[in-house]
Design a protein around this motif. Structure first.
Motif, mmCIF file in Angstrom:
data_model
loop_
_atom_site.group_PDB
_atom_site.id
_atom_site.type_symbol
_atom_site.label_atom_id
_atom_site.label_comp_id
_atom_site.label_asym_id
_atom_site.label_seq_id
_atom_site.Cartn_x
_atom_site.Cartn_y
_atom_site.Cartn_z
ATOM 1 N N TRP A 70 -12.690 -8.489 -11.426
ATOM 2 C CA TRP A 70 -11.264 -8.180 -11.503
ATOM 3 C C TRP A 70 -10.993 -6.878 -12.255
ATOM 4 O O TRP A 70 -9.995 -6.195 -11.981
ATOM 5 N N GLU A 71 -11.871 -6.512 -13.189
ATOM 6 C CA GLU A 71 -11.636 -5.313 -14.000
ATOM 7 C C GLU A 71 -11.995 -4.020 -13.263
ATOM 8 O O GLU A 71 -11.668 -2.931 -13.720
ATOM 9 N N TYR A 72 -12.712 -4.128 -12.132
ATOM 10 C CA TYR A 72 -13.144 -2.926 -11.427
ATOM 11 C C TYR A 72 -11.974 -2.278 -10.680
ATOM 12 O O TYR A 72 -11.034 -2.948 -10.246
ATOM 13 N N ARG A 73 -12.062 -0.979 -10.511
ATOM 14 C CA ARG A 73 -11.096 -0.243 -9.694
ATOM 15 C C ARG A 73 -11.462 -0.434 -8.228
ATOM 16 O O ARG A 73 -12.579 -0.135 -7.810
ATOM 17 N N GLY A 74 -10.517 -0.932 -7.450
ATOM 18 C CA GLY A 74 -10.755 -1.142 -6.032
ATOM 19 C C GLY A 74 -10.350 0.048 -5.189
ATOM 20 O O GLY A 74 -9.789 1.034 -5.694
ATOM 21 N N TRP A 75 -10.635 -0.033 -3.909
ATOM 22 C CA TRP A 75 -10.171 0.952 -2.920
ATOM 23 C C TRP A 75 -9.354 0.184 -1.884
ATOM 24 O O TRP A 75 -9.800 -0.048 -0.764
ATOM 25 N N HIS A 76 -8.167 -0.242 -2.264
ATOM 26 C CA HIS A 76 -7.428 -1.160 -1.405
ATOM 27 C C HIS A 76 -6.085 -0.642 -0.922
ATOM 28 O O HIS A 76 -5.515 -1.208 0.010
ATOM 29 N N CYS A 77 -5.542 0.409 -1.538
ATOM 30 C CA CYS A 77 -4.182 0.787 -1.162
ATOM 31 C C CYS A 77 -3.989 2.271 -0.907
ATOM 32 O O CYS A 77 -2.856 2.704 -0.661
ATOM 33 N N GLY A 78 -5.040 3.074 -0.949
ATOM 34 C CA GLY A 78 -4.846 4.503 -0.747
ATOM 35 C C GLY A 78 -4.070 5.107 -1.906
ATOM 36 O O GLY A 78 -4.197 4.680 -3.057
ATOM 37 N N SER A 79 -3.215 6.083 -1.604
ATOM 38 C CA SER A 79 -2.471 6.767 -2.661
ATOM 39 C C SER A 79 -1.163 7.306 -2.113
ATOM 40 O O SER A 79 -0.874 7.228 -0.915
ATOM 41 N N GLY A 80 -0.360 7.863 -2.990
ATOM 42 C CA GLY A 80 0.914 8.456 -2.629
ATOM 43 C C GLY A 80 1.258 9.568 -3.595
ATOM 44 O O GLY A 80 0.438 9.959 -4.434
ATOM 45 N N PRO A 81 2.488 10.098 -3.539
ATOM 46 C CA PRO A 81 2.864 11.242 -4.395
ATOM 47 C C PRO A 81 2.862 10.920 -5.879
ATOM 48 O O PRO A 81 2.796 11.825 -6.708
#
Length: 446
Positions: A70-81
């Motif tokens: 749970w503490e890890y940074r995922g790659w689940h939502c992309g990014s935005g401004p």
């Protein structure tokens, strides 16, 4: 609700082991008619996958398959401004009913509405329970602003790519669910939620890093070795060459057990790669087996295999010469690939993949800064027809304009320089760069 731990150890996101800031939870749905969480676990447990979530919820059973700590940074939502929710939010995907078929974007048809609603109800109820437990664990207030978000809400806040999940699923099946009601349901469930025990797990990467550092190797050398080991075995000392799982009809654990029990006399001669290094040749496997017997350990013992590997490396003088003075991860990785591991495919593409894997370990264990982008290679979706391709990163005076454009589509990025990405098709001459910093131009595929 049952939680099944199945970490995606071959996924580069897991290997990067970057930490999130634990600011909240983000709810997704998978966007395809696949109810089985195990299917996603199997397909996403790969170095080639450029997305990674913390958990999938199975639509057939409601079971939760935890795929990242749970503490890890995922790659689940992309990014935005406004940045990326990957840095702040734990991401959970709900699997979707088998009886729907997507027709246009987020629109779908459904051949069995009652079956679909039952599947969605299971994932919703498990999501409420899971989020309640995680809110208690991390002391989140689910009703506080920005703590519990859908992917769609993340996009509206400028921290996620442009997706409509999971509300598109709820609305089209007339479930009556909303994100506001979801947050209230989590709050109501928190009083009865049992905080799940954190599973104890050995961090093989940390054990290997610390062992090799204790031998006096520098960070480049250690990372170069580890990148090769990861590609050979996923850092799993019990790993049996994949083709032999099928050929011998046996799992990694069972193969290890029968060798330990002396019930499989063909270990030395079966030509199956095994262990961290994927030892294959008979004389090396015999030496490994003898070493394990002398040490009184399992053939799959991690520390025993590390000690044996180190002893074996001392006989590879050219390899040790380079490792003892390595000036880059790539230099160390290449010498291990060509002179120690020596797989059948030693192409430039393989060199690049192993060095990239090594770089993830280097970044993790040396404390390199967190990039806003996934580890290369990863996919971007260009949403404008005239995004400039430049011959070098940067746009100070436009002297590096190539006169070419990407067009709308999905492209692979193989190198990052600041906010600029190198397109895969320009990799040889490194003269095709696009700007990744504006989500109005392109989106990072999550």
């Amino acid at each position: 609700m049952k939680i099944v731990e199945h970490f995606l150890t071959r996924n580069r996101c897991y290997q990067a082991a970057q930490q999130n800031t634990k600011g909240g939870l983000m709810l997704h749905s998978v966007g395809c008619p696949q109810p089985s969480a195990q299917v996603f676990v199997n397909s996403w447990n790969s170095a080639d996958k450029s997305a990674c979530v913390h958990a999938f919820i199975d639509a057939n059973t409601g079971d939760v398959y935890q795929t990242l700590p749970w503490e890890y940074r995922g790659w689940h939502c992309g990014s935005g401004p406004n940045g990326s929710g990957n840095n702040t939010h734990i991401g959970v995907e709900m699997c979707e009913p088998a009886c729907i078929r997507y027709t246009d974007g987020a629109r779908f048809t459904c051949s069995n509405v009652e079956e679909a609603r039952a599947a969605v109800r299971r994932t919703y109820e498990s999501a409420v329970q899971l989020f309640a437990e995680l809110c208690e664990r991390f002391r989140f207030d689910p009703l506080a602003d920005g703590v519990i978000l859908s992917h769609e809400e993340g996009h509206k806040r400028g921290i996620a790519s442009n997706h409509g999940d999971p509300v598109h699923l709820w609305n089209q099946l007339n479930m009556g669910y909303t994100m506001d009601e979801f947050r209230k349901a989590i709050k109501a469930a928190m009083g009865s939620a049992a905080v799940p025990a954190e599973p104890a797990a050995v961090d093989n990467a940390a054990v290997i890093w610390n062992f090799l550092k204790s031998k006096g190797l520098n960070d480049y050398a250690v990372a170069g070795i580890m990148g090769n080991l990861e590609k050979e075995s996923g850092l799993d000392p019990c790993n049996l060459q994949n083709s032999y799982n099928k050929k011998l009809n046996i799992s990694d654990a069972d193969y290890t057990a029968v060798v330990d029990a002396g019930a499989y006399p063909d270990f030395v001669t079966d030509k199956a790669g095994y262990g961290l290094v994927q030892w294959t040749y008979w004389s090396r496997k015999k030496a490994l087996l003898d070493y394990a017997k002398a040490a009184g350990t399992s053939i799959g013992d991690l520390n025993m295999q590390l000690a044996f590997m180190w002893q074996e490396l001392q006989g590879y003088k050219a390899v040790m010469t380079v490792l003892n003075s390595a000036a880059s991860v790539r230099e160390a990785s290449d010498i291990v690939l060509h002179k120690y591991e020596q797989p059948g495919d030693q192409s430039v593409a393989v060199e690049e993949k192993r060095a990239a894997s090594g770089q993830t370990f280097f970044d993790r264990f040396t404390g390199s800064s967190v990039s806003p982008f996934p580890i290369v290679p990863f996919l971007v979706r260009v949403v404008i027809p005239d995004l400039n391709i430049r011959t070098s990163p940067g746009s100070a005076d436009n002297s590096n304009l190539s006169g070419k454009y990407t067009g709308i589509g999905t492209f692979t990025i193989v190198e990052i320089s600041g906010s600029w990405g190198l397109l895969k098709s320009y990799r040889k001459k490194r003269n095709g760069w696009i700007y990744l910093g504006n989500p109005d131009y392109c989106e990072i595929c999550s």
